[in-house]
Enzyme design. Sequence first.
Site, short mmCIF file in Angstrom:
data_model
loop_
_atom_site.label_atom_id
_atom_site.label_comp_id
_atom_site.label_asym_id
_atom_site.label_seq_id
_atom_site.Cartn_x
_atom_site.Cartn_y
_atom_site.Cartn_z
N GLN A 41 0.80 -1.22 0.00
CA GLN A 41 0.00 0.00 0.00
C GLN A 41 0.84 1.28 0.00
O GLN A 41 2.02 1.26 0.30
CB GLN A 41 -0.94 -0.02 1.21
CG GLN A 41 -0.28 -0.43 2.51
CD GLN A 41 -1.29 -1.00 3.52
OE1 GLN A 41 -2.49 -0.93 3.35
NE2 GLN A 41 -0.77 -1.54 4.60
N GLU A 96 -0.46 0.93 13.22
CA GLU A 96 -0.32 2.34 13.58
C GLU A 96 0.25 2.50 14.99
O GLU A 96 0.90 3.51 15.29
CB GLU A 96 -1.71 2.98 13.51
CG GLU A 96 -1.76 4.42 13.93
CD GLU A 96 -3.21 4.94 13.97
OE1 GLU A 96 -4.05 4.51 13.15
OE2 GLU A 96 -3.50 5.74 14.87
N ASP A 116 1.10 -7.46 12.49
CA ASP A 116 0.68 -6.71 11.28
C ASP A 116 1.49 -7.22 10.10
O ASP A 116 2.67 -7.55 10.21
CB ASP A 116 0.91 -5.21 11.49
CG ASP A 116 0.12 -4.38 10.50
OD1 ASP A 116 -0.81 -3.67 10.92
OD2 ASP A 116 0.43 -4.45 9.28
N ASP A 147 1.01 -12.41 8.59
CA ASP A 147 -0.44 -12.45 8.44
C ASP A 147 -1.04 -12.92 9.76
O ASP A 147 -0.62 -13.95 10.31
CB ASP A 147 -0.79 -13.43 7.31
CG ASP A 147 -2.28 -13.61 7.17
OD1 ASP A 147 -2.97 -12.64 6.82
OD2 ASP A 147 -2.77 -14.74 7.43
N ALA A 148 -2.00 -12.18 10.29
CA ALA A 148 -2.54 -12.46 11.62
C ALA A 148 -3.16 -13.86 11.67
O ALA A 148 -3.09 -14.56 12.69
CB ALA A 148 -3.57 -11.41 12.01
N ASP A 165 -8.07 -5.27 14.51
CA ASP A 165 -7.89 -3.87 14.09
C ASP A 165 -7.47 -3.89 12.63
O ASP A 165 -6.38 -3.47 12.26
CB ASP A 165 -6.82 -3.24 14.99
CG ASP A 165 -6.72 -1.73 14.78
OD1 ASP A 165 -7.61 -1.15 14.14
OD2 ASP A 165 -5.73 -1.14 15.25
#
Lengths: 316, 316, 316, 316
Positions: A41, A96, A116, A147-148, A165
Amino acid sequence: NGHLPIEGRRKSCWYEEEIEDNLRWCFALNSILHTGSSQYQDIALLDTKPFGKALVIDGKLQSAETDEFIYHECLVHPALLQHPNPKTVFIMGGGEGSTAREILRHKTVDKVVMCDIDEEVVDFCKSHLDVNKEAFSSSRLQLIINDARAELEKSKECFDVIIGDLADPIEGGPCYQLYTKSFYESTVKPRLSEGGIFVTQAGPAGVFSHTEVFSCINNTLRQVFKYVVPYSAHIPSYADTWGWVMASDAPFTADAEELDIRTKQRIKGENRYLDGKTFASASTLCKAVRKSLAKETQVYTEGTARFIYGHGAVHK
Amino acid sequence: NGHLPIEGRRKSCWYEEEIEDNLRWCFALNSILHTGSSQYQDIALLDTKPFGKALVIDGKLQSAETDEFIYHECLVHPALLQHPNPKTVFIMGGGEGSTAREILRHKTVDKVVMCDIDEEVVDFCKSHLDVNKEAFSSSRLQLIINDARAELEKSKECFDVIIGDLADPIEGGPCYQLYTKSFYESTVKPRLSEGGIFVTQAGPAGVFSHTEVFSCINNTLRQVFKYVVPYSAHIPSYADTWGWVMASDAPFTADAEELDIRTKQRIKGENRYLDGKTFASASTLCKAVRKSLAKETQVYTEGTARFIYGHGAVHK
Amino acid sequence: NGHLPIEGRRKSCWYEEEIEDNLRWCFALNSILHTGSSQYQDIALLDTKPFGKALVIDGKLQSAETDEFIYHECLVHPALLQHPNPKTVFIMGGGEGSTAREILRHKTVDKVVMCDIDEEVVDFCKSHLDVNKEAFSSSRLQLIINDARAELEKSKECFDVIIGDLADPIEGGPCYQLYTKSFYESTVKPRLSEGGIFVTQAGPAGVFSHTEVFSCINNTLRQVFKYVVPYSAHIPSYADTWGWVMASDAPFTADAEELDIRTKQRIKGENRYLDGKTFASASTLCKAVRKSLAKETQVYTEGTARFIYGHGAVHK
Amino acid sequence: NGHLPIEGRRKSCWYEEEIEDNLRWCFALNSILHTGSSQYQDIALLDTKPFGKALVIDGKLQSAETDEFIYHECLVHPALLQHPNPKTVFIMGGGEGSTAREILRHKTVDKVVMCDIDEEVVDFCKSHLDVNKEAFSSSRLQLIINDARAELEKSKECFDVIIGDLADPIEGGPCYQLYTKSFYESTVKPRLSEGGIFVTQAGPAGVFSHTEVFSCINNTLRQVFKYVVPYSAHIPSYADTWGWVMASDAPFTADAEELDIRTKQRIKGENRYLDGKTFASASTLCKAVRKSLAKETQVYTEGTARFIYGHGAVHK
């Protein structure tokens, strides 16, 4: 040169987001502080006039300095306060850092695992979000880049609270699988300790927007857990009411008064948004949304999904 | 957090300008490079996607990296090439440095005096506009921070070419007095050498916009000089055709061919926009504008003025 | 209700167009007069504050009341005036009616064939564009609803002037085939009378934008006709300089003076934009564009094409 | 013409509002249905894509078809349901007609007096807002065109409920005087019957925006009435949470359950937004707003006032 300067026209630079297909939300800009990109991203930190520093990922506002406390207090504290004694917490996503920050305010918590998938985003936030600097350097925080789902599947540990989240469950989106009935049943529930609580952000929860994903996440969790509590709060910078759903096989017994007592005992510093009364109000949805949630029949499974504007393709 | 990231929506940040009251012009932004302010005005250097680096003063685009060459070649070269041997040039305004840069390409020129009132703007451009670094450090350039009118009034020197690179003449605006008949007669003309040429930027010159100030500047100069040549060129980043007016008491004798010969002899490097044919075309206005200029009767004097959108209050 | 009314904020409604990917152009709106759609495209007539009534097709401005005269005078008159005695004219496209209107001002013209593929657009313009009412009802106008290429291929008639008033040649777009070398050679040229002239709109012709299609259309026509004249004019509502190319196997002999004489003799009413001098200026391109056109080597054939922003998919 | 049509770009027309100085909110438009103006204000009815028909006065959204039910149910029903048997209701402002419509659903109500200063706005809404047609023609509605203050001052009648549906109290604005302590004491209170209830819209009530006027209106009413209840709800088209304040010298005794019972008994048709639980939630403000309201000390008097963005100058 000859172009005419005009006094008083200072709002020349704007951040603009299409919240929905036909709806735009625009903030006047002071500056573009940092931009970057990862394999997943694009990421930017903007300095906006109405909402302070704003973290934008792939052209969508993630969180704004002036009101992110609403989102993060609502995501973290109800579950941790309802739990009699939360010691370990797992965050799916949360790069974050603000979710970890709120969790670490709980004196009972020994260990926070934050998982994350996007290392660059995590590094970006670590470097640029001063408000989370302390959290990122806490010895109680364990940061995993993965990857969670994969991480929870291979883990043998159990957690008192697991927090989702993540980006919304969009069919074909990166997080869809982390909202399905089978994921909750086979992956999340087995990793909760006795009396453990799961809570997830659950997308927009406004009078109209709650049908996008909120009602479905709520209904999916109702298939898996005995006690399920949807709640919501208006977040100014999102231009919408936002939703969360909390779920457990143990009943949620703390009332408003008890929540206030536990807040005083367990949480360092003072909450700005959430207290017992606020949670009572937030978990009492308006008639329109309540009726709509009651009637919802769809369940997220690997086979079904619901579309939402934007068809997100990246992992938060 | 839960906000949905959307692929492909990257054009989140925009620079926006109201060119006229009901007309907006917007550039996607890469970043806001520098911002500052002086006692007179606000200043910003933006990195825009369509036009590169853009200098914005008080919310109005002054000049954009990709096409400022059109404005500055048109402002400088026709006058300097029509003059038989220009050695000294005076710039009223021009703090950006690009006008000086174009003048300094002329091998005949010994001395350029650039007189701008706003030291902070000059310093800002000196620091940030790499393309003008060489010009700013030229030994042939003399930089004066003062009101151009006051400076010309006290000066005893004469110049071969005087160039007006100022904001448009708005009643009540800072530059209005630098466009009046009396200023041209009593201040500019006495400071021109024998055969000297005056040229000024003259505002928008489009089919509709030329009545704002272009036709009036042209008519005012017709009262003072024997030979007056208005000309224009479309500047993409201005979203309009722009105008300049050149005036002298000596006739302009060089035709397209002669302009090309002098260009080769006198100018270092190659022009991108202007050559003999281009000037022939630029100084042949379309029927609508030609007729309108012929009919113009207004003259800028201390007592009369014409309004333009914006009522600029600052000095360029 | 309680929402606060604010005095003086009246510019609430805007028409907005992305001229290029990173460039927006916005007009304040008075009203949305009519909207409709055909099998090919969406159509709207807007009442804009800066440019009067504006015809918008598929979200792109086609023509605005206040300045469409520039486009249509430039498209029609140079070719008809250069021709010694134009009696018959064929319009490819032109459904708006303004091109026919300008042609019908020529007293020499007996017959205008206008061939547009989109009946709904033609009907929409017939109903709503008062300025073209007279043209649409002229007995000299023959209106055909068909693909212009198919119509010309089956026709046995020859025309003194053929005019291309079509969307730009975008690969995969509806009009691409109407700009290729083989179309010009095998379909257009055979339908021109002895000494006949072909002229086409040729897309944006600005210092930067001329490489989109203008230079290629010009080069393609150079392969097919002996005499080719590219020319351009700034159209305010397009926020750009626009281009046209005129081509013939007979030389263009009329100079500026002769054009003015023919204008007086042949054209009813007075032109606003175009006269002999204007055309001399319009057909003398600036150095940057002239050099670029000279160097252009690409030719539109069925096999090659050039992309332009937007990938138009509809026929004008 | 030659301009390129682009498929899929259909959102060309937008309604745009500056909600605050640095914050814009934009709706894609289908059409501009009606525009008009009165001696006090400009008025428009827009057809927007995200929120249906929208009434805009002086460039500010007043009410949108899809969610005005939230505002009007919240303004009307809590007060009328808390009252044991409301027979007469006075509306200050309310020209749109929706407030009257909601009141007239109450079977107990014999008479509604609606007093708005702007006849043109009332006529505009009567003609164009189909949803209020029935209300406007009800024999129980008495419509008076007058300043609400003057009307109440000269009236000798008492009302069970008085409703303020006016623009916010901006210093220098038209409605400021209708929010002062002296107005409430000397004009409103004397016109309430025994046990009567006053309720007013009270401006934005978001986490940040509640300090604009909501906290002050609440505090002013606390000076005048024994029982004061502030409450709020998120209204999507306003991009904010909105506030109302209800006040009486009689206690508000109906709890959520009793409100539901009375709703069933007294209100024709079904509410969409409001029921007992919704009101319980709406009147339990979040911690941040609750604390801020508790600390508010300012009172609106003829001499003091608080500024809000926009300096409204017209009467609703």
